[in-house]
Write a protein that holds these residues in place. Structure first.
Motif, PDB file in Angstrom:
ATOM      1  N   SER A 104       0.839  -1.205   0.000  1.00 47.41           N
ATOM      2  CA  SER A 104       0.000   0.000   0.000  1.00 47.41           C
ATOM      3  C   SER A 104       0.869   1.248   0.000  1.00 47.41           C
ATOM      4  CB  SER A 104      -0.929   0.005   1.218  1.00 47.41           C
ATOM      5  OG  SER A 104      -1.837  -1.060   1.161  1.00 47.41           O
ATOM      6  N   SER A 105       1.937   1.223   0.780  1.00 50.32           N
ATOM      7  CA  SER A 105       2.865   2.350   0.825  1.00 50.32           C
ATOM      8  C   SER A 105       3.521   2.571  -0.532  1.00 50.32           C
ATOM      9  CB  SER A 105       3.932   2.089   1.891  1.00 50.32           C
ATOM     10  OG  SER A 105       4.885   3.120   1.919  1.00 50.32           O
ATOM     11  N   LEU A 106       3.899   1.479  -1.194  1.00 46.78           N
ATOM     12  CA  LEU A 106       4.520   1.587  -2.518  1.00 46.78           C
ATOM     13  C   LEU A 106       3.522   2.109  -3.537  1.00 46.78           C
ATOM     14  CD1 LEU A 106       6.921   1.048  -4.415  1.00 46.78           C
ATOM     15  CD2 LEU A 106       6.102  -1.310  -4.638  1.00 46.78           C
ATOM     16  N   ALA A 107       2.301   1.600  -3.505  1.00 49.84           N
ATOM     17  CA  ALA A 107       1.283   2.035  -4.464  1.00 49.84           C
ATOM     18  C   ALA A 107       0.944   3.511  -4.292  1.00 49.84           C
ATOM     19  CB  ALA A 107       0.023   1.179  -4.307  1.00 49.84           C
ATOM     20  N   GLN A 110       3.563   5.394  -6.163  1.00 43.37           N
ATOM     21  CA  GLN A 110       3.729   5.116  -7.584  1.00 43.37           C
ATOM     22  C   GLN A 110       2.481   5.364  -8.429  1.00 43.37           C
ATOM     23  OE1 GLN A 110       6.662   4.450  -8.821  1.00 43.37           O
ATOM     24  NE2 GLN A 110       7.676   4.246  -6.829  1.00 43.37           N
ATOM     25  N   ALA A 111       1.339   5.531  -7.799  1.00 46.39           N
ATOM     26  CA  ALA A 111       0.096   5.671  -8.560  1.00 46.39           C
ATOM     27  C   ALA A 111      -0.741   6.821  -8.006  1.00 46.39           C
ATOM     28  CB  ALA A 111      -0.684   4.359  -8.519  1.00 46.39           C
ATOM     29  N   PHE A 116      -4.966   4.100  -5.928  1.00 45.25           N
ATOM     30  CA  PHE A 116      -4.561   3.629  -4.601  1.00 45.25           C
ATOM     31  C   PHE A 116      -5.758   3.118  -3.808  1.00 45.25           C
ATOM     32  CE2 PHE A 116      -4.260   4.523  -0.057  1.00 45.25           C
ATOM     33  CZ  PHE A 116      -3.254   3.626   0.282  1.00 45.25           C
ATOM     34  N   ASN A 117      -6.848   3.856  -3.833  1.00 44.40           N
ATOM     35  CA  ASN A 117      -8.052   3.427  -3.110  1.00 44.40           C
ATOM     36  C   ASN A 117      -8.565   2.090  -3.650  1.00 44.40           C
ATOM     37  OD1 ASN A 117      -8.019   5.736  -1.517  1.00 44.40           O
ATOM     38  ND2 ASN A 117      -9.340   6.884  -2.906  1.00 44.40           N
ATOM     39  N   TYR A 118      -8.540   1.963  -4.964  1.00 40.87           N
ATOM     40  CA  TYR A 118      -8.968   0.722  -5.616  1.00 40.87           C
ATOM     41  C   TYR A 118      -8.019  -0.420  -5.269  1.00 40.87           C
ATOM     42  CZ  TYR A 118     -10.021  -2.475  -9.490  1.00 40.87           C
ATOM     43  OH  TYR A 118     -10.347  -3.567 -10.237  1.00 40.87           O
ATOM     44  N   PHE A 119      -6.729  -0.143  -5.311  1.00 41.74           N
ATOM     45  CA  PHE A 119      -5.691  -1.126  -5.006  1.00 41.74           C
ATOM     46  C   PHE A 119      -5.836  -1.639  -3.565  1.00 41.74           C
ATOM     47  CE2 PHE A 119      -1.417  -1.917  -3.230  1.00 41.74           C
ATOM     48  CZ  PHE A 119      -0.931  -2.857  -4.125  1.00 41.74           C
ATOM     49  N   TYR A 120      -6.025  -0.728  -2.643  1.00 44.54           N
ATOM     50  CA  TYR A 120      -6.161  -1.095  -1.228  1.00 44.54           C
ATOM     51  C   TYR A 120      -7.387  -1.978  -1.015  1.00 44.54           C
ATOM     52  CZ  TYR A 120      -6.074  -0.642   3.845  1.00 44.54           C
ATOM     53  OH  TYR A 120      -6.019  -0.911   5.198  1.00 44.54           O
TER      54      TYR A 120
END
Length: 223
Positions: A104-107, A110-111, A116-120
């Motif tokens: 999550s920290s990396l995303a 990088q994005a 990020f919200n979607y990724f998390y």
């Protein structure tokens, strides 16, 4: 730091076709990573490339509902997700909370915020999602299950039956094993370790640095 280096290597590989190992050696040296960190980066980067077809299959299942599967992903966003899924399935030493926090920290760096919200949200779904691999023996199912190109599997099937092909694909996805050949017929007869089955010569598998070092110093064996 290790995940960031792995992300940079994978992005260059998938976007520009740069070889993994030269990048890995250069970046790890530049960032001052330890040998242990470098080995972990290598496992992550090589693993994502090796299992990409399978990881993409799992990603489709993770995004299976109508709302999320419509979201279009850019390459770097897919790389972040492939890395996360690989760690979840294949790096058992990585606790889920560490995976969630570090990726999550990396995303976030990088994005954009929307991704990020979607990724998390997707990472939070990992433990509760029912993942499955194809169980069929057709070329496409084997390609997804073992993460090999269909063309390669088709070539194998020309010379081997389906059981042999599955065995070859499975073996090809394993970490390379150290083998040694026995010089001494008498000691070979007494040897009770992992002998290579159906080998034309007296060969055995060895694992673990201590065992390998011991065999390397034994005049009855040569690697």
């Amino acid at each position: 730091m290790s995940r960031k280096v792995a992300f940079q290597i994978l992005l260059e590989y998938f976007s520009k076709g740069k070889f993994l190992l030269p990048q890995l050696l250069e970046l790890c040296k530049k960032k001052g990573l330890s040998s242990q960190q470098q080995a972990w980066v290598q496992e992550l980067t090589f693993g994502v490339v090796r299992y990409r077809s399978t990881l993409e299959h799992f990603l489709v299942q993770l995004r299976s509902d109508n709302n999320t599967k419509k979201t279009r992903l850019r390459l770097k966003e897919k790389v972040l997700l492939w890395m996360s899924i690989y760690q979840f399935f294949y790096l058992n030493q990585v606790p889920y909370y560490a995976l969630l926090g570090e990726m999550s920290s990396l995303a976030k760096k990088q994005a954009n915020r929307h991704f990020f919200n979607y990724f998390y949200m997707l990472l939070k779904r990992l433990p509760s999602t029912s993942f499955s691999l194809p169980i069929g023996s057709d070329v496409k199912s084997l390609s997804v299950a073992f993460s090999y190109p269909c063309m390669y599997i088709e070539e194998l099937l020309k010379d081997h039956d389906i059981a042999q092909v599955k065995s070859l694909l499975l073996e090809g996805n394993q970490v390379g094993r150290v083998m040694a050949r026995s010089r001494n017929p008498e000691s070979w007869q007494k040897f009770s370790g992992n002998k290579v089955p159906d080998a034309e010569v007296s060969m055995a598998y060895f694992k673990g640095s201590e065992e390998i070092q011991k065999i390397a110093k034994n005049s009855d064996w040569y690697i």
